[in-house]
Design an enzyme around this catalytic site. Structure first.
Site, PDB file in Angstrom:
ATOM      1  N   GLY A 151      13.171 -49.915  55.162  1.00 53.13           N
ATOM      2  CA  GLY A 151      12.409 -48.712  55.551  1.00 53.13           C
ATOM      3  C   GLY A 151      13.267 -47.464  55.425  1.00 53.13           C
TER       4      GLY A 151
ATOM      5  CD1 TRP B 270       9.246 -46.614  50.490  1.00 60.21           C
ATOM      6  CD2 TRP B 270       9.361 -45.029  52.037  1.00 60.21           C
ATOM      7  NE1 TRP B 270       8.116 -45.841  50.378  1.00 60.21           N
ATOM      8  CE2 TRP B 270       8.163 -44.853  51.313  1.00 60.21           C
ATOM      9  CE3 TRP B 270       9.644 -44.125  53.071  1.00 60.21           C
ATOM     10  CZ2 TRP B 270       7.253 -43.827  51.587  1.00 60.21           C
ATOM     11  CZ3 TRP B 270       8.744 -43.113  53.344  1.00 60.21           C
ATOM     12  CH2 TRP B 270       7.569 -42.969  52.598  1.00 60.21           C
ATOM     13  CG  HIS B 271      12.587 -42.482  54.892  1.00 62.32           C
ATOM     14  ND1 HIS B 271      12.311 -43.709  55.424  1.00 62.32           N
ATOM     15  CD2 HIS B 271      11.698 -41.613  55.450  1.00 62.32           C
ATOM     16  CE1 HIS B 271      11.308 -43.587  56.281  1.00 62.32           C
ATOM     17  NE2 HIS B 271      10.918 -42.336  56.310  1.00 62.32           N
ATOM     18  N   GLY B 272      15.077 -42.630  50.934  1.00 60.31           N
ATOM     19  CA  GLY B 272      15.924 -41.980  49.942  1.00 60.31           C
ATOM     20  C   GLY B 272      17.124 -42.830  49.609  1.00 60.31           C
TER      21      GLY B 272
ATOM     22  CG  PHE C 115      11.355 -39.083  51.768  1.00 66.28           C
ATOM     23  CD1 PHE C 115      12.655 -38.798  51.370  1.00 66.28           C
ATOM     24  CD2 PHE C 115      10.964 -38.699  53.029  1.00 66.28           C
ATOM     25  CE1 PHE C 115      13.542 -38.158  52.231  1.00 66.28           C
ATOM     26  CE2 PHE C 115      11.842 -38.075  53.897  1.00 66.28           C
ATOM     27  CZ  PHE C 115      13.125 -37.802  53.491  1.00 66.28           C
TER      28      PHE C 115
END
Lengths: 471, 335
Positions: A314, A317-319, A471
């Site tokens: 998770g 996933w943001h960066g 993102f």
């Protein structure tokens, strides 16, 4: 003539798709080709999964489809990050070889539309939905413009049926897009609240946060804590503001997309926080990652590993950056510790004190202390700055001589942070504020609109990207 | 698409939304028209141009803060030593660009200068958009500029800042405002009337400060290269306005010299090669089209210890070589 064409339902869908693609092209230029590729790829693999005769064939089709989606996401978003890690690793072992970086442009919204698409193929694989009849329908689902760039992440099984709702009688089975008065009022009210969150609160708090976190070395604990709280407010207003705008815009067109935030700063435990923050992502991770990994149905240890893995991914996933991974791991750690305490000491959660009002308030404050601590790695990319800021946040230095000056030169953003929390408490105590405002009689509603729009215009600081656009 | 169940209520709701939009923009309009700071600046500029009546031969230097940092007093000394009766005025404006400067051209031409020296750099042609279509991020700004174009006269502002105006009004209610504190620290020189200095601009920063400044700038933007966007060149209004400025000066037989403003090596190291190439192409085109002299000073002092930050030379005696060179360019031009 135009009206007749526009009233044609099939044209409405093409119009909606055209508008969505135009919007995306406007912001992403040639990178729209990736969106189109994902759409075509999953549309045909969806059909293949559905038509596969054996479960093995279905599985193979699903794996290829996922490999295509995740391969594209991985290549464009993570390849340079992977190269940097490989080069560091190579230096450590003195390999004497450096792979040059690719410097690829990060396609806007790729994380979002990849996840949209995955819900489609997986839902077909799980026999939850049938494939769409036309490519246009599927393309609208992937590219639906209100939520395209920053969510909420749509589920195929929730959105696709809406495209075929028979709202009005007619032989055509496609949905007639109707602008309904109550939807319009509610949608506009929601959008206005979203714009207020973004343009009034977030954009006006952002310069204060940047001024501290640009180079926090030397800043005292009070400044760091205030900037951390400021960033927590900024990111909430930024992201939930975008979600409100997206949900409101979709509602005006007659589409219902799920809420993404539910007063996250009133969460009293880590799991409660993830039921309230970025709900569409956390529920996606739960349904498409945590549960397939075994969820909490296996051993305690396996549950903890699953929680940690999901939050690690998770964060990633943001960066493609270590700071997001640290943020994810911190939240993973909170969830694991919370789960461990519940498993090992079940009596604690049954203590009456935690059910009392004061007990809940204390739980909320403690939880938010950790939530805001985790915002530091989310905001600061530089490792030294991050460590310094986290130290100052945790170990208060009682350096209070600069407080007066800090407040005096940042009265407005600090005032906004205060106003934000007061409003949050009001909304918490009196829910359905949005509904009440949207149901105001027209004159009062117009006054509300004028006040809100004037605030937006008079406190407009300039075009600031939404944080989640990255993102 | 607009088949509604209740046409009457829907129309009223749409009317309410429209009225709210119009009224809120009217409020902003009133604010801009009555803004003390804008009107003050505008009236200052108007007064300067209406009262300026020099008997001397006038040489104007125009450009952004890169040009504002020049030591105009020194340039005047050098020029008048060789050409007595000549006066140099630096009309630099902080954040200026050709799109802003073009609004001041009537006044500049009315002064009948003998020569105009225009300092430009990468950012003068930065349109902050990488797309063929207008960037949606700037639609609101463009809309404001279009609606309130009165406020752009004389190049007073490059961008309407509603937030700044609103907060100025709020601050002015309080007698001990931070704005006034800041204003008291500002210095303006007679020969550089539209450009204000604060203490920082006089100080030469050391290498680590400049590097830190560069790194901070890049970190804020979350990228590792300075983002300057020229494309598409044929739609770039900054280039079009720059050409229009040169054209108007030449039509009025005013000698025009262009120079590229100096930049520190930390800045240059982070300029993408393609941006550099594009910039050179723009200069070549202007050189061919207007047959004017262009002095390339971009890399001339990139390693010197004369910088305030990575794109501004300090206004300091030890950094006078920049001003000496501009004085020499003017002298050569007059010869």
């Amino acid at each position: 003539m135009t009206i007749i064409i526009i009233k044609h339902r099939r044209f409405q869908h093409i119009f909606l798709l055209g508008a969505s693609y135009f919007f995306f092209y406007y912001t992403s230029n040639y990178l729209i080709t990736l969106l189109i590729f994902t759409t075509i790829w999953d549309f045909y693999f969806g059909k293949m999964i559905f038509n596969a005769k054996t479960s093995k064939q279905k599985k193979i089709c699903l794996i290829i489809s996922l490999a295509g989606n995740l391969g594209l996401l991985g290549y464009f978003k993570y390849v340079d990050f992977a190269i940097v890690q490989f080069n560091i690793f190579g230096q450590y072992f003195d390999l004497g070889y450096n792979i040059p970086l690719l410097h690829l442009a990060l396609p806007i919204a790729i994380s979002f539309y990849t996840f949209h698409s995955i819900t489609y193929t997986v839902s077909i694989y799980r026999n939850q939905i049938m494939p769409t009849k036309t490519l246009t329908e599927y393309a609208i689902f992937v590219a639906f413009f209100p939520q395209l760039v920053a969510g909420p992440i749509l589920r195929a099984k929730e959105f696709l049926p809406q495209l075929r709702d028979k709202i009005t009688a007619g032989k055509d089975s496609l949905k007639m897009i109707i602008i309904d008065n109550s939807n319009l009022k509610f949608g506009v009210t929601m959008m206005i609240f979203g714009f207020l969150k973004k343009m009034f609160f977030s954009d006006n708090i952002s310069p204060f946060v940047n001024s501290i976190f640009e180079n926090p070395i030397g800043a005292d604990s009070f400044s760091i804590i205030l900037a951390t709280i400021g960033f927590g407010v900024q990111i909430y207003c930024d992201f939930s503001g975008y979600s409100d705008i997206a949900i409101g815009a979709a509602l005006i067109l007659g589409f219902r997309i799920p809420i993404n935030f539910n007063k996250p700063y009133f969460a009293s435990s880590p799991s409660d926080f993830w039921r309230r923050w970025h709900i569409s992502l956390s529920s996606w991770l739960r349904d498409y990652l945590y549960i397939p990994l075994g969820g909490n149905k296996k051993s305690h240890l396996r549950t903890y590993v699953n929680l940690g893995t999901v939050m690690f991914l998770g964060g990633l996933w943001h960066g493609a950056s270590w700071n997001f991974i640290i943020w994810g791991l911190l939240h993973g750690g909170y969830l694991v510790i919370h789960r461990f305490v519940k498993d090992k000491f079940p009596a604690i959660s049954k203590i009456e004190f935690f059910e009392s009002k004061i007990g809940k308030v204390i739980s909320i404050i403690i939880m938010q202390y950790f939530v805001f601590l985790a915002w530091i790695p989310f905001r600061i990319h530089d490792f030294n700055y991050m460590i310094y800021s986290m130290q100052k946040y945790v170990f208060f230095d009682f350096e209070i001589s600069g407080i007066g000056h800090l407040i005096s030169i940042n009265k407005f953003p600090i005032g906004l942070i205060g106003i934000f929390f007061i409003l949050q408490i009001i909304v918490f105590l009196k829910p359905e504020l949005l509904k009440r405002v949207s149901e105001l009689e027209l004159k009062k509603w117009t006054i509300f609109l004028i006040t809100a729009m004037s605030m937006l215009i008079l406190f407009y600081v300039g075009p600031e990207d939404f944080i989640y656009f990255k993102f | 698409m607009f088949l509604e169940t209740n046409r009457k209520y829907l129309k009223k709701t749409l009317l309410a939304i429209f009225c709210a939009l119009v009224i809120s923009f009217l409020i902003l309009g009133l604010l801009i028209q009555n803004s003390d700071s804008l009107n003050y600046k505008k009236s200052e500029y108007q007064r300067f141009f209406s009262e300026f009546n020099s008997e001397e031969n006038l040489i104007l230097i125009i450009g952004s803060s890169h040009v504002g940092q020049l030591n105009t007093e020194l340039i005047n000394e050098r020029v008048s030593a060789v050409f007595p009766g000549y006066k140099v005025l630096n009309l630099a404006i902080s954040g200026d660009s050709p799109n802003n400067r073009v609004n001041m051209m009537d006044e500049i031409i009315r002064l009948k200068p003998k020569m105009v020296v225009y300092g430009i750099s990468y950012r003068d042609f930065d349109i902050d958009s990488q797309y063929f279509l207008p960037d949606p991020k700037w639609i609101f700004d463009d809309f404001l500029l279009f609606v309130f174009k009165e406020s752009r006269q004389l190049g007073v502002i490059t961008k309407i800042d509603p937030n700044g105006l609103t907060r100025d009004i709020i601050r002015n209610i309080s007698p001990e405002s931070e704005v006034r504190e800041k204003e008291s620290e500002q210095i303006t020189f007679e020969d550089t009337p539209f450009y204000t200095f604060v203490n920082k601009q006089f100080r030469i920063a050391n290498d680590s400060e400049i590097r830190e400044d560069a790194e901070t700038d890049l970190k804020i933007e979350g990228r590792n290269r300075i983002s300057v966007q020229f494309h598409p060149l044929f739609l770039n209004r900054e280039i079009t306005d720059f050409k229009s400025i040169i054209n108007r000066l030449q039509e009025n037989e005013i000698r025009t010299i262009v120079f590229t403003t100096p930049l520190h090596r930390y800045y240059l190291e982070h300029i993408p090669v393609e941006t550099h190439e594009d910039f050179l192409n723009i200069l070549r085109e202007i050189n061919v089209l207007f047959r004017i002299e262009i002095f390339d000073m971009t890399e001339k002092y990139d390693n010197e210890k004369i910088w305030m930050d990575m794109d501004h030379i300090a206004h300091n005696r030890q950094a006078n070589q920049y001003s000496e060179d501009i004085a020499n360019i003017i002298i050569m031009g007059l010869k």
